[in-house]
Design a protein around this motif. Structure first.
Motif: not given
Length: 178
Positions: A115-128, A144-147, A150-158
């Motif tokens: 369950k995601v509790s927070k999204v913090e964008f680091t760039s137009p195609t990246g987020a913590n 937990a921390a992850g990233t 955005e790849q092929d117009d889809v936001w994905k788990v890194s």
């Protein structure tokens, strides 16, 4: 008189002249041509835009991107979702098959949810991403921390996030891509 003190005095004078010349040229370069004589250098200002231009550290529609990230993280960690669908929401999912199969095939991987509790964008195609992992309903990794990427117009788990989790499982060789 101390040996060499006369030499220092002469070099000090030359250094003072060079310093004054440098300071004068710097002040001339920074002064305005209004002739007001104001000795205070101008304060830099931050440009603000009144247009609806996106921030360089966020995607065009941050709210929609955040919702997609949350949805895709839940999908990726949902044990009921087939591996083929998980590949679609994993960065380089088509090349991460062996790692993803190992992660999804692990007994614990099949019992984990996120369950995601927070999204913090680091760039137009990246987020913590800050998320909580549960195992059989019990919290095992709060905050937990992850990233996400955005790849092929889809936001994905890194890949970095998946490989980090595989590494935590004690698997010394997670497979190609990690």
């Amino acid at each position: 008189m101390v040996l060499g003190s006369d030499l220092k005095r002469r070099n000090g004078g030359r250094g003072l002249v060079v310093g004054v010349l440098l300071l004068a040229s710097a002040l001339t370069a920074c002064s305005d041509d209004s002739g007001g004589g104001d000795a205070t250098p101008p304060t830099p200002s931050v440009e603000t835009s009144t247009s609806a231009e996106p921030s360089p550290t966020a995607p065009d529609d941050p709210a929609a991107a955040e919702q997609e990230i949350k949805r895709n993280w839940v999908k990726f960690f949902d044990p009921a979702v087939p591996v083929a669908e998980k590949r679609a929401v994993l960065e380089n999912g088509d090349r991460m098959g062996q790692v993803l199969d190992g992660f999804s095939g692990d007994e614990r991987g099949g019992q984990v949810e996120a369950k995601v509790s927070k999204v913090e964008f680091t760039s137009p195609t990246g987020a913590n991403v800050t998320y909580t992992l549960t195992l059989k309903g019990a919290t095992v990794m709060p905050d937990a921390a992850g990233t996400a990427v955005e790849q092929d117009d889809v936001w994905k788990v890194s890949v970095k996030t998946l490989c980090g989790l595989v590494g935590l499982s004690g698997n010394a060789s997670p497979g190609p891509g990690c």
